[in-house]
Design a protein around this motif. Structure first.
Motif: not given
Length: 105
Positions: A10, A15, A19
């Motif tokens: 996290q 992230e 992506r």
């Protein structure tokens, strides 16, 4: 290209790594994913699988700048003759010390 980074953590840079991998998948761009665990942040419950192969000469490394020294020591195979490394991180730094991240061209 190889995507290397915090795929199972996290974090904002994790992230971004997930992506970018998703975009390359959708676009049909050949790439590998290598999970690097910084051991500093919590994991995510639905972490993607990584193929953990360095198949290409170019790697995009999604590891924060303050962790890059440790990353280089733990994964020296990402660096070396004929290899290109692009660092993606959210830490602001004034300059990149070539001794810290490896030989830069």
């Amino acid at each position: 290209m190889n995507l290397v980074g915090y795929f199972r953590r996290q974090s904002g840079v994790g992230e971004v790594a997930r992506r970018v991998a998703a975009v390359l998948d959708r676009a049909g761009v050949p790439h590998t994913t290598v999970c690097y665990d910084d051991r500093d942040g919590p994991g995510i419950p639905d972490a993607p699988d990584c193929d953990d192969r360095l198949e290409f000469a170019t790697s995009i490394v999604f590891v924060n700048g303050d962790q890059f020294d440790r990353f280089r020591r733990e994964m020296p195979e990402v660096f070396g003759p004929g290899r290109r490394v692009v660092g993606v991180w959210f830490w602001e730094i004034e300059s990149v010390d070539a001794d810290r991240v490896g030989h830069l061209h």
